[in-house]
Design a protein around this motif. Structure first.
Motif, PDB file in Angstrom:
ATOM      1  N   VAL A 151       0.860  -1.194   0.000  1.00 58.88           N
ATOM      2  CA  VAL A 151       0.000   0.000   0.000  1.00 58.88           C
ATOM      3  C   VAL A 151       0.893   1.240   0.000  1.00 58.88           C
ATOM      4  O   VAL A 151       1.112   1.885   1.028  1.00 58.88           O
ATOM      5  N   ASN A 183      -0.689   1.910  -8.111  1.00 63.34           N
ATOM      6  CA  ASN A 183      -1.085   1.049  -6.984  1.00 63.34           C
ATOM      7  C   ASN A 183      -2.168   0.059  -7.421  1.00 63.34           C
ATOM      8  O   ASN A 183      -2.992  -0.354  -6.613  1.00 63.34           O
ATOM      9  N   THR A 186      -2.881  -3.442  -5.580  1.00 63.61           N
ATOM     10  CA  THR A 186      -3.076  -3.432  -4.130  1.00 63.61           C
ATOM     11  C   THR A 186      -4.256  -4.327  -3.735  1.00 63.61           C
ATOM     12  O   THR A 186      -5.372  -4.126  -4.199  1.00 63.61           O
TER      13      THR A 186
END
Length: 412
Positions: A151, A183, A186
């Protein structure tokens, strides 16, 4: 790489033009000896909860370097690198790199704080020491171990603070809005190995091994998934967001609450990397109790979804994790106790990919300060968890794992 070049060129240019530039290099060296009663580590694609394999280990668990440059009253930049030599996944690389503008408060106590670059979302109350280390325990909580693993992002963070001392008040307030990219995967590791407890931060160039479960094999619904997940890739060109509100009662404590949404398009898959839609809310508090005891508590609850290109839910999980940490410091001694509860709930029907998990953890730590920057610490970690996917690897579904660590940590 473009972000790092931008930061480097900006710092270099300003360091030539301005006379009041300050350079500061700080760091941490953490050498540990330990013993773990566990199974193959998640770092090797196993389903063990620790960053160590079964048996004894001697490791350089963290070599953290933080290079900070301040020019003028408001502008600064920071580059953080971390390295590990543990016999499992040795490496050295960047973990944070950002440029920051933080102005002088106005007469009414309003201050603007803007950061851009590779950074963590403003969530952790535990990892507040040099190079995102924790001053309390050697292993981070499961909540913050997940942040350390996957994260992180490249983005823009803007915080508006209202400082109480300008209003003759003991209360400060702040509101943070973050926009970010890079990201898109994630949630993948949280699904496929579950919550873990470690002190390892994923380096920007690293990929993460996935357990070889049957659904990944030829003919399985996940056969197109790459063997490793890339936690800092950008696949859908969409911007995610995170908001955080915080109240601080000076010299007493603070309370914060936030919401994170990576705003991902789950219809995209490129080179074996699927896009995951991950959303969660979180709350936290840090408080001073009587008798010099500090309390830190955080709780996170959310969901993560991965689909095929037609939108069929292949992995659909709810998750939660929370911990309470009590810390007592006196003279050269410090004692820390942390209890945790965590779970993953599998809502999809994908065969041979059971992501359900439920567990609890206990951490006991004693720290002795030899001198101002040098600490010796002993720590015991216990994790009791139930994870049906371990049966795919011929391991026990119900497992109690333990770890003992002795650390010498030097901050400079």
């Amino acid at each position: 790489m473009c972000c790092l070049l931008f930061l480097s060129s900006s710092v270099y240019a300003d360091s030539i033009e301005l006379k009041d530039v300050e350079h500061d290099l700080t760091g941490v060296i953490d050498v540990r000896a330990g013993y773990a009663d566990t199974i193959d580590s998640y770092l090797e694609g196993g389903l063990g909860k620790f960053g160590a394999d079964n048996g004894a280990q001697i490791a350089l668990s963290q070599l953290g370097l933080n290079y900070h440059i301040q020019w003028g009253d408001a502008w600064s930049s920071r580059i953080v690198a971390n390295g590990y030599v543990d016999g499992i996944n040795n490496g050295l690389g960047i973990t944070e790199a950002l440029i920051r503008y933080r102005d002088i408060p106005s007469e009414s106590g309003i201050r603007l704080d803007v950061q851009f670059g590779l950074m963590y979302p403003k969530i952790s109350l535990e990892n507040v020491a040099t190079a995102w280390a924790s001053p309390y325990t050697l292993n981070y909580s499961t909540l913050n171990s997940w942040l350390a693993e996957e994260v992180r992002h490249i983005g823009l963070s803007t915080t508006i603070e209202s400082l109480g001392k300008y209003r003759q008040s003991e209360h400060d307030f702040s509101l943070t809005a973050e926009a970010f990219m890079f990201n898109d995967t994630t949630g993948a590791m949280l699904a496929w190995h579950g919550w873990t407890q470690t002190s390892r931060q994923t380096l920007v160039q690293e990929t993460l091994p996935i357990a070889a479960i049957p659904a990944m094999e030829t003919g399985g619904m996940l056969e197109a998934q790459a063997a490793n997940s890339d936690p800092f890739t950008e696949l859908d060109d969409r911007i995610g967001g995170h908001v955080l509100a915080k109240w601080t009662w000076r010299n007493k404590g603070s309370v914060q609450a936030g919401y994170y949404d990576n705003n991902a398009n789950t219809l995209i898959v490129k080179q074996g990397q699927y896009v995951w839609l991950t959303q969660f809310g979180h709350v936290g508090t840090k408080w001073r109790l009587p008798y010099g005891i500090s309390l830190i508590g955080q709780f996170m609850q959310g969901s993560t979804l991965m689909t095929n290109t037609e939108g069929y839910p292949v992995v659909d999980n709810d998750f939660q994790s929370g911990y309470i940490l009590l810390s007592k410091r006196w003279s050269q001694h410090r004692v820390n106790i942390r209890v945790e509860d965590f779970s993953v709930t599998d809502n999809d029907s994908t065969p041979y990919d059971n992501n359900n998990e439920d567990g609890q953890s206990l951490t006991l730590a004693y720290q002795y300060q030899l001198d101002r920057p040098w600490f010796i610490q002993f720590e015991y970690n216990l994790i009791d968890s139930n994870r049906p996917a371990r049966a795919y690897l011929n391991e026990s579904i119900d497992l109690v794992e333990q770890q003992w660590q002795l650390s010498s940590r030097y901050f400079f």
